[in-house]
Design a protein around this motif. Structure first.
Motif, short mmCIF file in Angstrom:
data_model
loop_
_atom_site.label_atom_id
_atom_site.label_comp_id
_atom_site.label_asym_id
_atom_site.label_seq_id
_atom_site.Cartn_x
_atom_site.Cartn_y
_atom_site.Cartn_z
N LEU A 251 0.84 -1.21 0.00
CA LEU A 251 0.00 0.00 0.00
C LEU A 251 0.87 1.26 0.00
O LEU A 251 0.59 2.23 -0.71
N TRP A 252 1.93 1.23 0.82
CA TRP A 252 2.77 2.44 0.92
C TRP A 252 3.38 2.81 -0.42
O TRP A 252 3.48 3.98 -0.77
N LEU A 253 3.76 1.77 -1.20
CA LEU A 253 4.39 2.06 -2.48
C LEU A 253 3.36 2.52 -3.51
O LEU A 253 3.60 3.47 -4.27
N SER A 254 2.20 1.89 -3.51
CA SER A 254 1.20 2.33 -4.50
C SER A 254 0.68 3.73 -4.15
O SER A 254 0.45 4.55 -5.05
N ASN A 255 0.54 4.02 -2.87
CA ASN A 255 0.13 5.38 -2.49
C ASN A 255 1.16 6.42 -2.96
O ASN A 255 0.80 7.48 -3.50
N ALA A 256 2.41 6.11 -2.75
CA ALA A 256 3.47 7.06 -3.13
C ALA A 256 3.54 7.20 -4.65
O ALA A 256 3.73 8.31 -5.17
N ARG A 257 3.37 6.09 -5.35
CA ARG A 257 3.40 6.16 -6.83
C ARG A 257 2.28 7.06 -7.34
O ARG A 257 2.47 7.86 -8.25
N GLN A 258 1.12 6.91 -6.72
CA GLN A 258 -0.03 7.71 -7.13
C GLN A 258 0.25 9.19 -6.90
O GLN A 258 0.01 10.04 -7.76
N ALA A 259 0.77 9.52 -5.73
CA ALA A 259 1.07 10.93 -5.41
C ALA A 259 2.11 11.49 -6.37
O ALA A 259 1.96 12.60 -6.91
N ASP A 307 2.45 29.81 -0.04
CA ASP A 307 3.52 30.63 -0.63
C ASP A 307 4.83 29.92 -0.31
O ASP A 307 4.96 29.34 0.76
N TRP A 308 5.80 29.98 -1.20
CA TRP A 308 7.10 29.35 -0.90
C TRP A 308 8.24 30.30 -1.22
O TRP A 308 9.02 30.10 -2.15
N GLY A 309 8.29 31.35 -0.43
CA GLY A 309 9.27 32.42 -0.65
C GLY A 309 10.71 31.93 -0.65
O GLY A 309 11.58 32.56 -1.25
N ALA A 310 10.97 30.78 0.00
CA ALA A 310 12.34 30.27 0.06
C ALA A 310 12.89 30.01 -1.34
O ALA A 310 14.10 30.03 -1.56
N LEU A 311 12.00 29.78 -2.30
CA LEU A 311 12.46 29.50 -3.68
C LEU A 311 12.32 30.72 -4.58
O LEU A 311 12.51 30.61 -5.79
N GLY A 312 11.95 31.85 -4.02
CA GLY A 312 11.87 33.06 -4.82
C GLY A 312 10.51 33.71 -4.72
O GLY A 312 9.55 33.09 -4.26
N PRO A 313 10.43 34.96 -5.19
CA PRO A 313 9.16 35.66 -5.12
C PRO A 313 8.15 35.00 -6.06
O PRO A 313 8.53 34.46 -7.10
N ASP A 314 6.90 35.04 -5.71
CA ASP A 314 5.83 34.47 -6.54
C ASP A 314 5.95 32.97 -6.78
O ASP A 314 5.46 32.45 -7.77
N VAL A 315 6.65 32.29 -5.87
CA VAL A 315 6.70 30.83 -5.99
C VAL A 315 5.71 30.23 -4.98
O VAL A 315 5.62 30.68 -3.84
N TYR A 316 4.96 29.24 -5.45
CA TYR A 316 3.93 28.60 -4.62
C TYR A 316 4.16 27.10 -4.63
O TYR A 316 4.56 26.53 -5.65
N ARG A 317 3.90 26.48 -3.46
CA ARG A 317 4.10 25.02 -3.37
C ARG A 317 2.78 24.29 -3.56
O ARG A 317 1.76 24.64 -2.95
N LEU A 318 2.82 23.27 -4.39
CA LEU A 318 1.66 22.39 -4.59
C LEU A 318 2.10 20.97 -4.21
O LEU A 318 3.11 20.48 -4.71
N VAL A 319 1.34 20.34 -3.35
CA VAL A 319 1.70 18.98 -2.93
C VAL A 319 0.55 18.04 -3.27
O VAL A 319 -0.62 18.34 -2.98
N THR A 320 0.90 16.92 -3.86
CA THR A 320 -0.11 15.89 -4.12
C THR A 320 0.06 14.78 -3.10
O THR A 320 1.15 14.60 -2.54
N ALA A 321 -1.01 14.04 -2.87
CA ALA A 321 -0.95 12.94 -1.89
C ALA A 321 -1.67 11.74 -2.47
O ALA A 321 -2.23 11.81 -3.57
N PHE A 322 -1.65 10.64 -1.70
CA PHE A 322 -2.27 9.40 -2.19
C PHE A 322 -3.76 9.60 -2.48
O PHE A 322 -4.34 8.88 -3.29
N ASP A 323 -4.36 10.59 -1.80
CA ASP A 323 -5.81 10.77 -1.97
C ASP A 323 -6.16 11.98 -2.84
O ASP A 323 -7.33 12.37 -2.91
N THR A 324 -5.17 12.57 -3.49
CA THR A 324 -5.47 13.66 -4.43
C THR A 324 -6.18 13.05 -5.63
O THR A 324 -5.81 11.97 -6.11
N ARG A 325 -7.19 13.75 -6.12
CA ARG A 325 -7.95 13.19 -7.25
C ARG A 325 -7.46 13.80 -8.57
O ARG A 325 -7.14 14.99 -8.63
#
Ligand SMILES: Cc1ncc(COP(=O)(O)O)c(C=O)c1O
Length: 350
Positions: A251-259, A307-325
């Motif tokens: 399950l852990w591997l298929s969840n990670a693959r999906q994300a 917002d993800w200012g550590a990578l520069g102005p106007d940078v935003y972080r998007l994270v996907t997970a096993f349950d993202t559609r």
């Protein structure tokens, strides 16, 4: 739709079902239960050798305990400036090690190198300075990048030269494993890793992480440390049951693959819509550059991201997970693309 992090979603149904199944009758407390015993055997199989596995409830505890195992109060821990242990654990590594010093080592792509660590070592045998003790890395890194096997080996060689140990913050270990196509053993002890904070909460568990110690002879010390840290959970069967379900049927591997796959899809679509990515997408996090108006508009339409200012102005972080559609990923891309067209054709821009 929430892309802020991979801990905003729920737990995987198989994990919840395992908790419910474990909720029958009496069981020995404090890790003497059958679930925990089975888990110990399972981790030995997984890592192809004997390991000591200690379930805990949070990644911070797993990291801080791991670090304390190899760092005396006068020790120095080398890590990336943006490492979770450095910026997001409220001094827990310093506290658990009774005062060790974390030393930030700059590095590209969210990673540090053996060379960078060696340059940062302030070698002085006198009593006045902290002594090199540990290198701590995150795999995957805080910006979703990966340490290859050879990068790990060069870090562990630097550790060996300076009699240091190597810790891996594996909050997203599964994502790294499937992206690199490596085995758990190859990414850890075979590459010189001494201790792993094995993450599971971000990838399907409810609250379950584990310290995996590749020096099982020191398990008793870790047992005392975990108890003192308040992470010896009396009804540990429920934590072990989560980890058992997490590993069952991969399950852990298929969840990670999906994300990871959804992050790839999202990254490719955003690029083809004309938005630049601040880093290549290697696992389940991506960092996109949007004009502030696009970000504000997307938020107004119900999309959430940091917002993800550590990578520069106007940078935003998007994270996907096993349950993202998939449809949520596509909806975000469609909305962003429409805003870009609007932005490009607005009279003030012409
Ligand atoms: C890289 C990394 N390490 C560890 C953690 C675990 O933290 P927590 O103590 O919130 O479970 C996180 C969670 O955000 C993380 O991103």
């Amino acid at each position: 739709v929430d892309f802020r992090s991979d801990n905003v979603g729920g737990a995987h149904p198989a994990v919840l079902e395992a908790i419910v199944r474990a909720n029958r009758g009496a069981a020995d407390p404090y890790g003497a239960d059958l679930w925990s015993q089975r888990l110990a055997a399972r981790f030995n199989d997984l890592f192809e050798r004997e390991v000591a596995v200690f379930p805990v409830a949070t990644g911070t505890a797993a990291n801080a305990l791991s670090i304390a195992m190899f760092t005396p109060p006068w020790g120095a821990v080398y890590c990336h400036p943006n490492a979770h242990v450095n910026v997001s654990e409220c001094g827990a590594p310093e506290q658990f090690s009774a005062g060790a010093k974390l030393i930030a080592v700059p590095g590209d792509s969210g990673k540090i190198t053996g060379h960078g660590v060696e340059r940062a070592i302030h070698r002085e045998d006198a009593v006045h300075t902290v002594q090199p003790s540990l290198v701590s890395i995150s795999q995957a890194s805080e910006i979703g990048t990966l340490y290859t096997r050879s990068e790990l080996e060069s870090l562990s060689e630097a550790c060996a030269r300076h009699r240091m140990h190597l810790h891996v913050d594996g909050a997203r270990f599964a994502h790294a494993l499937v992206a690199l196509g490596a085995s758990p053993a190859e990414l850890t002890w075979k590459a010189g890793v001494d201790v792993l904070a094995f993450g599971a909460t971000k990838n399907g568990c409810l609250a379950a992480e584990a310290v995996v110690l590749f020096e099982p002879a020191r398990a008793q010390e870790l047992a005392y440390r975990r108890k003192r840290a308040g992470h010896l959970i009396s009804k540990q069967r429920f934590v072990s049951a989560q980890l058992e379900a997490y590993l069952t049927d991969e399950l852990w591997l298929s969840n990670a693959r999906q994300a990871n796959a959804l992050a790839q899809r999202l990254g490719a679509a955003l690029q083809s819509a004309g938005f630049a990515l601040a880093t290549p997408v290697e696992t389940n996090q991506l960092f996109v550059t949007w004009p502030a108006s696009v970000a504000a508009n997307l938020r107004a339409r119900g999309f959430a991201f940091y917002d993800w200012g550590a990578l520069g102005p106007d940078v935003y972080r998007l994270v996907t997970a096993f349950d993202t559609r998939v449809e949520d990923v596509d909806a975000l891309v469609t909305a962003a693309r429409a805003l870009r067209v609007q932005d490009a054709t607005s009279p003030t821009k012409r």
